[in-house]
Design a protein around this motif. Sequence first.
Motif, PDB file in Angstrom:
ATOM      1  N   GLU A   1       0.810  -1.209   0.000  1.00 34.06           N
ATOM      2  CA  GLU A   1       0.000   0.000   0.000  1.00 34.06           C
ATOM      3  C   GLU A   1       0.852   1.272   0.000  1.00 34.06           C
ATOM      4  O   GLU A   1       0.350   2.361  -0.299  1.00 34.06           O
ATOM      5  CB  GLU A   1      -0.986   0.012   1.179  1.00 34.06           C
ATOM      6  N   SER A   2       2.134   1.138   0.304  1.00 34.24           N
ATOM      7  CA  SER A   2       3.031   2.297   0.271  1.00 34.24           C
ATOM      8  C   SER A   2       3.530   2.615  -1.135  1.00 34.24           C
ATOM      9  O   SER A   2       4.178   3.657  -1.336  1.00 34.24           O
ATOM     10  CB  SER A   2       4.241   2.049   1.181  1.00 34.24           C
ATOM     11  N   VAL A   3       3.242   1.743  -2.121  1.00 30.37           N
ATOM     12  CA  VAL A   3       3.798   1.945  -3.470  1.00 30.37           C
ATOM     13  C   VAL A   3       2.729   1.824  -4.563  1.00 30.37           C
ATOM     14  O   VAL A   3       2.874   1.052  -5.507  1.00 30.37           O
ATOM     15  CB  VAL A   3       4.955   0.951  -3.738  1.00 30.37           C
TER      16      VAL A   3
ATOM     17  N   ASP B   1       5.753   6.671  -6.069  1.00 24.60           N
ATOM     18  CA  ASP B   1       5.862   6.072  -4.738  1.00 24.60           C
ATOM     19  C   ASP B   1       6.874   4.937  -4.736  1.00 24.60           C
ATOM     20  O   ASP B   1       7.637   4.758  -3.785  1.00 24.60           O
ATOM     21  CB  ASP B   1       4.498   5.550  -4.290  1.00 24.60           C
ATOM     22  N   VAL B   2       6.863   4.152  -5.823  1.00 25.18           N
ATOM     23  CA  VAL B   2       7.801   3.030  -5.933  1.00 25.18           C
ATOM     24  C   VAL B   2       9.234   3.540  -5.910  1.00 25.18           C
ATOM     25  O   VAL B   2      10.089   3.037  -5.161  1.00 25.18           O
ATOM     26  CB  VAL B   2       7.536   2.226  -7.224  1.00 25.18           C
ATOM     27  N   SER B   3       9.537   4.537  -6.740  1.00 26.03           N
ATOM     28  CA  SER B   3      10.905   5.051  -6.792  1.00 26.03           C
ATOM     29  C   SER B   3      11.316   5.651  -5.455  1.00 26.03           C
ATOM     30  O   SER B   3      12.458   5.474  -5.004  1.00 26.03           O
ATOM     31  CB  SER B   3      11.050   6.075  -7.914  1.00 26.03           C
ATOM     32  N   ARG B   4      10.385   6.352  -4.785  1.00 25.94           N
ATOM     33  CA  ARG B   4      10.708   6.936  -3.475  1.00 25.94           C
ATOM     34  C   ARG B   4      11.081   5.863  -2.466  1.00 25.94           C
ATOM     35  O   ARG B   4      12.104   5.956  -1.772  1.00 25.94           O
ATOM     36  CB  ARG B   4       9.506   7.737  -2.955  1.00 25.94           C
TER      37      ARG B   4
ATOM     38  N   SER C   1      14.911   5.255  -1.188  1.00 30.97           N
ATOM     39  CA  SER C   1      15.138   5.647   0.208  1.00 30.97           C
ATOM     40  C   SER C   1      15.410   4.450   1.103  1.00 30.97           C
ATOM     41  O   SER C   1      15.679   4.618   2.294  1.00 30.97           O
ATOM     42  CB  SER C   1      13.918   6.419   0.742  1.00 30.97           C
ATOM     43  N   GLY C   2      15.339   3.237   0.547  1.00 28.10           N
ATOM     44  CA  GLY C   2      15.572   2.040   1.352  1.00 28.10           C
ATOM     45  C   GLY C   2      14.360   1.600   2.136  1.00 28.10           C
ATOM     46  O   GLY C   2      14.482   0.890   3.137  1.00 28.10           O
ATOM     47  N   GLY C   3      13.162   1.981   1.686  1.00 28.61           N
ATOM     48  CA  GLY C   3      11.946   1.600   2.401  1.00 28.61           C
ATOM     49  C   GLY C   3      11.427   0.222   2.065  1.00 28.61           C
ATOM     50  O   GLY C   3      10.595  -0.341   2.784  1.00 28.61           O
ATOM     51  N   CYS C   4      11.885  -0.361   0.948  1.00 30.36           N
ATOM     52  CA  CYS C   4      11.518  -1.729   0.581  1.00 30.36           C
ATOM     53  C   CYS C   4      12.504  -2.205  -0.472  1.00 30.36           C
ATOM     54  O   CYS C   4      13.259  -1.403  -1.033  1.00 30.36           O
ATOM     55  CB  CYS C   4      10.073  -1.832   0.070  1.00 30.36           C
ATOM     56  N   ASP C   5      12.526  -3.514  -0.727  1.00 25.88           N
ATOM     57  CA  ASP C   5      13.378  -4.027  -1.791  1.00 25.88           C
ATOM     58  C   ASP C   5      12.652  -5.038  -2.674  1.00 25.88           C
ATOM     59  O   ASP C   5      13.269  -5.813  -3.397  1.00 25.88           O
ATOM     60  CB  ASP C   5      14.679  -4.626  -1.245  1.00 25.88           C
TER      61      ASP C   5
END
Length: 367
Positions: free
Chosen positions: A243-245, A250-253, A257-261
Motif C-alpha cells: 500500500e506504500s507503493v 511512490d515506488v521510486s521513493r 530511500s531504502g523503504g523496501c526491496d
Amino acid sequence: MKIEKIEAIPYVIPFRKPLKFASGEVTVADHVLIRVHTSDGVIGIADAPPRPYTYGETQRSIVAVIDDVFGPALVGQSILERERISAILDRTVHNDVAKGAIDIAIWDAVGITLGVSVSKLLGGYSDHLRVSHMLGFHSAQEVLDEARYFVDEHGIRAFKIKVGRRPMDLDLELCAILARELDDDIELYVDANRGWTANEAIAALPALADSRTSLFEEPCDARETMGRRRLVATSTIPIVGDESVPRPGDVSRELMSGGCDAVSIKTARGGFTNSVAVLGLCQGMGVDVLMGNQIDTQIGSAATVAFGSAFKATHSRPGELSNYLDLADDLIAEPLDIRDGVMKIPVGPGVGVSVDPDKLSRYRTDK
C-alpha cells in the motif's frame, strides 16, 4: 471506438467467511462494477474494490467520482488514446481504485474490439499463473486446516499469512506451525498490513526466518521512515512494499530511500497502464515483483491473471488469485478455475470474462 458512457454500478455480495487482517476486516464485497460503453457497441468491464482503511475510497466515493468527474470528462475520447485518458484521470488526485477500474475496462474494450486477449496485448508471455492464497486471522489450527484444504482441493503451493497482531507470539507461533506442518516445498510469506512498528518487525525477523518466510510485506507504516530503513537494512528476508507503493513515483521513493526491496503490483490499484509503469520501473532497478490481491471478485482476479501471465517477471512468482473462493457468490458468468495450483487466463478477447445479468440484478444496490 469512442467512449459513449461509463457506468458505475454498486453491488454487495457477502463473504462466507470474513478475511481479518491488521488494517481491517472484510465481511462483504461492497464493490462497484464499471462498464465502459463504446460507439461501436462494445462494453468493457472491470471491478472496483473499495478499501477505505487502506486507500480512503468507499463504494459511494467511487460511484460519485466516476459519475460526476471521470465519466463526463472521458465521453468522446477514443479507447485507443490511453495516454490521453490517463492524463485526464490524473487531473484528479488519488482515487486510484476508481481510475484503475476505468483503465481495465478500457483495455477490456480494446481487446474485445480487436478480438485479442488483453494478456496478449500486454505482453503474451504465458497463458497461466501459479496461485497463492491469503490466510487471515484465525486460530493456528483453523489456519492450518484452511491451508491443507487449499493444498488438497486446488493444488495451491504458496500462502500469504496475515500477521501484525499483538501479542506478536500469536503470529510467530502460527508461522512456526505452518512451516512445520506443511511440506517444505510450499512457499510461505507474511503480510503485516502496517500492523507492527519497525522495531517490532525487526524483533520478529529471527522467528520469521526460522519459519522459512520468503517475503515480509508492509511490516510497518512506511511513514516510519528511519525505522523502516533500519528494518530493510537488517532483514535477510526481502521487504515488500504494497500500500506504500501504489504509483511509480511512490515506488521510486521507497526503493531509493531504502523503504523496501520488492514490490507488490495490484491491477485493481491503478489499472493495467499504471501496473505496466510500475513493472517497468522495478525491472529497470532489478527489483522483484509479485501480483497482489485486493480481496478481489472473480472479475478482479481475471484482470490480475491477465496481467501476471503477460510478463516474465510477474509470471515467475505465484499471484494472489484465489480469495474469491470465500465469496458466497459472484457476478461472473463463467467461473474461473484453479487446477494443480494454476489459473489459466480466460479464453476470449479482452480480459475474457462477462457478467451474468441475473446475478447483477440480484446484487446491485442502486435499483
